[in-house]
Design an enzyme around this catalytic site. Sequence first.
Site, PDB file in Angstrom:
ATOM      1  N   GLY A   1      -9.956  -7.409   1.207  1.00 28.74           N
ATOM      2  CA  GLY A   1     -10.102  -5.969   1.347  1.00 28.74           C
ATOM      3  C   GLY A   1     -11.179  -5.544   2.327  1.00 28.74           C
ATOM      4  O   GLY A   1     -11.456  -4.356   2.455  1.00 28.74           O
TER       5      GLY A   1
ATOM      6  N   LYS B   1      -0.046  -6.173   9.233  1.00 23.07           N
ATOM      7  CA  LYS B   1      -1.099  -5.238   9.664  1.00 23.07           C
ATOM      8  C   LYS B   1      -2.422  -5.970   9.792  1.00 23.07           C
ATOM      9  O   LYS B   1      -2.760  -6.795   8.937  1.00 23.07           O
ATOM     10  CB  LYS B   1      -1.229  -4.073   8.682  1.00 23.07           C
TER      11      LYS B   1
ATOM     12  N   LYS C   1      -6.679  -5.389  10.423  1.00 24.47           N
ATOM     13  CA  LYS C   1      -7.826  -4.487  10.472  1.00 24.47           C
ATOM     14  C   LYS C   1      -8.502  -4.638  11.828  1.00 24.47           C
ATOM     15  O   LYS C   1      -8.659  -5.767  12.318  1.00 24.47           O
ATOM     16  CB  LYS C   1      -8.801  -4.820   9.354  1.00 24.47           C
TER      17      LYS C   1
ATOM     18  N   GLU D   1      -3.973   8.069   3.876  1.00 23.17           N
ATOM     19  CA  GLU D   1      -4.450   7.510   2.607  1.00 23.17           C
ATOM     20  C   GLU D   1      -5.703   8.225   2.115  1.00 23.17           C
ATOM     21  O   GLU D   1      -5.967   8.254   0.912  1.00 23.17           O
ATOM     22  CB  GLU D   1      -4.703   6.002   2.713  1.00 23.17           C
TER      23      GLU D   1
ATOM     24  N   ASP E   1      -0.801   8.353  -0.432  1.00 23.81           N
ATOM     25  CA  ASP E   1      -1.470   7.477  -1.393  1.00 23.81           C
ATOM     26  C   ASP E   1      -1.170   8.045  -2.771  1.00 23.81           C
ATOM     27  O   ASP E   1      -1.221   9.266  -2.961  1.00 23.81           O
ATOM     28  CB  ASP E   1      -2.979   7.459  -1.114  1.00 23.81           C
TER      29      ASP E   1
ATOM     30  N   HIS F   1       0.609   4.119   1.826  1.00 22.04           N
ATOM     31  CA  HIS F   1      -0.547   3.243   1.685  1.00 22.04           C
ATOM     32  C   HIS F   1      -0.504   2.596   0.307  1.00 22.04           C
ATOM     33  O   HIS F   1      -0.164   3.244  -0.681  1.00 22.04           O
ATOM     34  CB  HIS F   1      -1.836   4.062   1.807  1.00 22.04           C
TER      35      HIS F   1
ATOM     36  N   GLU G   1       3.432  -0.451   2.200  1.00 23.24           N
ATOM     37  CA  GLU G   1       2.413  -1.492   2.344  1.00 23.24           C
ATOM     38  C   GLU G   1       2.444  -2.414   1.124  1.00 23.24           C
ATOM     39  O   GLU G   1       2.661  -1.975  -0.006  1.00 23.24           O
ATOM     40  CB  GLU G   1       1.027  -0.855   2.478  1.00 23.24           C
TER      41      GLU G   1
END
Lengths: 446, 446
Positions: A25, A219, A221, A301, A324, A351, A382
């Site tokens: 995360g 995806k 980051k 999100e 979200d 999201h 996602e």
Amino acid sequence: MAVTDTVTELEVHDVRFPTSEQLDGSDAMNPDPDYSAAYAVLRTSGGPPGHGFCFTIGRGNEVMAEAIRSLAPYVVGHPAPLTADALGALHRTLTHDSPLRWLGPEKGVMHMAAGAVVNAAWDLAATRAGLPVWEFLATMTPAELVALVDFRYLTDALTPGEALAILRAAEPGRAARTARLRAEGYPAYTTSPGWLGYDDGKLVRLAEEAVADGFGQIKLKVGADLGDDLRRMRLARAAVGPAVRIAVDANQRWDVPEAVRWMTALAPYAPYWIEEPTSPDDILGHAAVRAGQPVKVATGEHAANRVVFKQLLQAGAVDIVQIDAARVAGVNDNLAILLLAAKYGVPVCPHAGGVGLCELVQHLAMFDYVAVSGSWEDRVIEYVDHLHEHFTDPVVVERGRYRAPAAPGFSARMKPASLTAHRFPDGPVWRARRAPGPHGTQEVTA
Amino acid sequence: MAVTDTVTELEVHDVRFPTSEQLDGSDAMNPDPDYSAAYAVLRTSGGPPGHGFCFTIGRGNEVMAEAIRSLAPYVVGHPAPLTADALGALHRTLTHDSPLRWLGPEKGVMHMAAGAVVNAAWDLAATRAGLPVWEFLATMTPAELVALVDFRYLTDALTPGEALAILRAAEPGRAARTARLRAEGYPAYTTSPGWLGYDDGKLVRLAEEAVADGFGQIKLKVGADLGDDLRRMRLARAAVGPAVRIAVDANQRWDVPEAVRWMTALAPYAPYWIEEPTSPDDILGHAAVRAGQPVKVATGEHAANRVVFKQLLQAGAVDIVQIDAARVAGVNDNLAILLLAAKYGVPVCPHAGGVGLCELVQHLAMFDYVAVSGSWEDRVIEYVDHLHEHFTDPVVVERGRYRAPAAPGFSARMKPASLTAHRFPDGPVWRARRAPGPHGTQEVTA
């Protein structure tokens, strides 16, 4: 004489998972999240309870829990909200009550707390109806669905009449799409390869695994260091080939000019979308980023409410709307956002991740497919493969697609043993770590 | 060896006033507010404490108090923030800490809590410096002031270099304006005549008194019923004459098309501005209201943060920027907003009233006059004559002008007896009323 079914308790849990230890995360804005939930159980006299939650990343989860507790007088002692009418009334009460509204309005801690309670009520009502939430919604009439939406501040973009027309247009195809959804599942993409704290080897290995697992999109980051991002993007593109989409996500890291420069530099690797390039409040900024570089813009999100989504669409600021499940005031707010997106013809790609967000949001995307937009073209939910084991009805993702949930409710129930083990600060998982202060395990520095 | 000055405690009080009993503060969205404060005392080892607070209207004040408590680890045990550098660092810590930011970002309960602590630190630092906050700010160099501002997300509208140029341009006139401010006071307007719950006789009497007291502007609440508003506007105009400005305030009551219709109907009575015509999040909506009818548009008391103000200015959505001292993250955020308004040439007319908001915001308006915009042309601070008696350094308004505070600090300190008497739910003021539940005196209905 009718059996009364009354809300008897709003039980609240502060539950935290020590995810920061593995850098799961991690992104350009959130280096060490401990995924957490302020978790609500709506108990009634007439049957099994409803479950809902807010997702946070650690410190401050106790404030979310207190905010949910503050909503108890609005539900406890009242009839269980089991019908479309009652679910609409509950949403309006929690978002329009004047003193609570003052604390937002419709944003931040109080709004997310309203979302947890509204979603718990949807879990409760769908469970009583014996249907998963996506199907519970998809069996309501267009008029019932429109009555669930709060149109205040929306009518310059979407009127109730327009919403009704959108839902009626999708009505004839509901049965066929429901059958197809059950047969094929809903398209997913995976973020698991791309956390910023992972090294290049782990990135490549997980990207290759994602393709092998059937995902058509991954995806990454981005946003901390351009050199790193160029290298990681090159490695990922080599690992997945030209046909698999690679979205990138800056998690709000940039100012507008920086976003334009950075994405212009990454553009040769054909990223599919840039997610959260800047502040989630910056509608005009997203429009400028979209106009200033060639990559599609996605956000939502952290968009605070219906009114922000309305403007993102009015301003032509986004190519993809990312709802979200737990940031806005629950299903009702997301129904408004799905209708706005349908009006403007912009695809919704939810999201998810965190704790239980995949479990919740799959219902909304599937309902959108069956009864609102009527399409899953260029739409993906996602998927992040963390923490599903703590839920009694976890998502099932196979060959890059979410299987339609069949169990009644919102897939929102956490296992009792997980609640107990991860209770903060005194559950065994936390007691086993170094004695934490009341606010988290990490040191805070001023 | 230097004497250390360390923060020893962040003390938090839930203080509420039963203002709903008199309909003071009633408007089209808030029929029965109990003005309240989540009040913070920053105690240090080296001298008198600092004071700050969030303003709420009753229920949910306990959530604000919990949010302020959650910030204790960021300040307690750390050096007292007494310098410009330390005040900048504290603001950045409280608004950028990743888990707390997740709960906004920069909006709602957590952001207001950060504001209470930041403002308490400014009260502390100014008190130690022996200066009122307006003067403490006005004696800082342009470079020191620029370093206090968080420019993240602002640079497409205002760069640090532009901010420095604005402050340097105002520097030569600081001394003359300080002298004039001390001699004449800062212009005020009064909202006291216009609460929606007051009958016509009280409205007329208070409007006449306002003119006799020297006010050049009054304000009426509108938005519940157009017939009532037309009648009240006619009575008020007759009472004050053509030369006194009458602002009107809809407190977010309308959708965009309704705002345009309503203000077109009221326009013949020449209202000076329409305040909060619609959602405070609706930048594009405010721009549409401004374009669609002839009355000036004002908003900002509920604008969540710097980024929203930036866009209101970029979009040409407002004629008047209304800062609030306690909605954003304190002095530092408001400094950013004052600089943005100066860049765009839009006057700032602060929101006040509630509990202690007049006390705080006068410092910001006076600093703006002395060192930022350099003007009080078409600028007025709101004045409401409630609850000042609970502060040790209450505002002084004479002949329609705020006298410049001379006492050190932020005028933020409440009398200890007031804190004790109004403590919720167990202070004597509340015990004397019917036994309240934990969440307020009013019934809540779902």
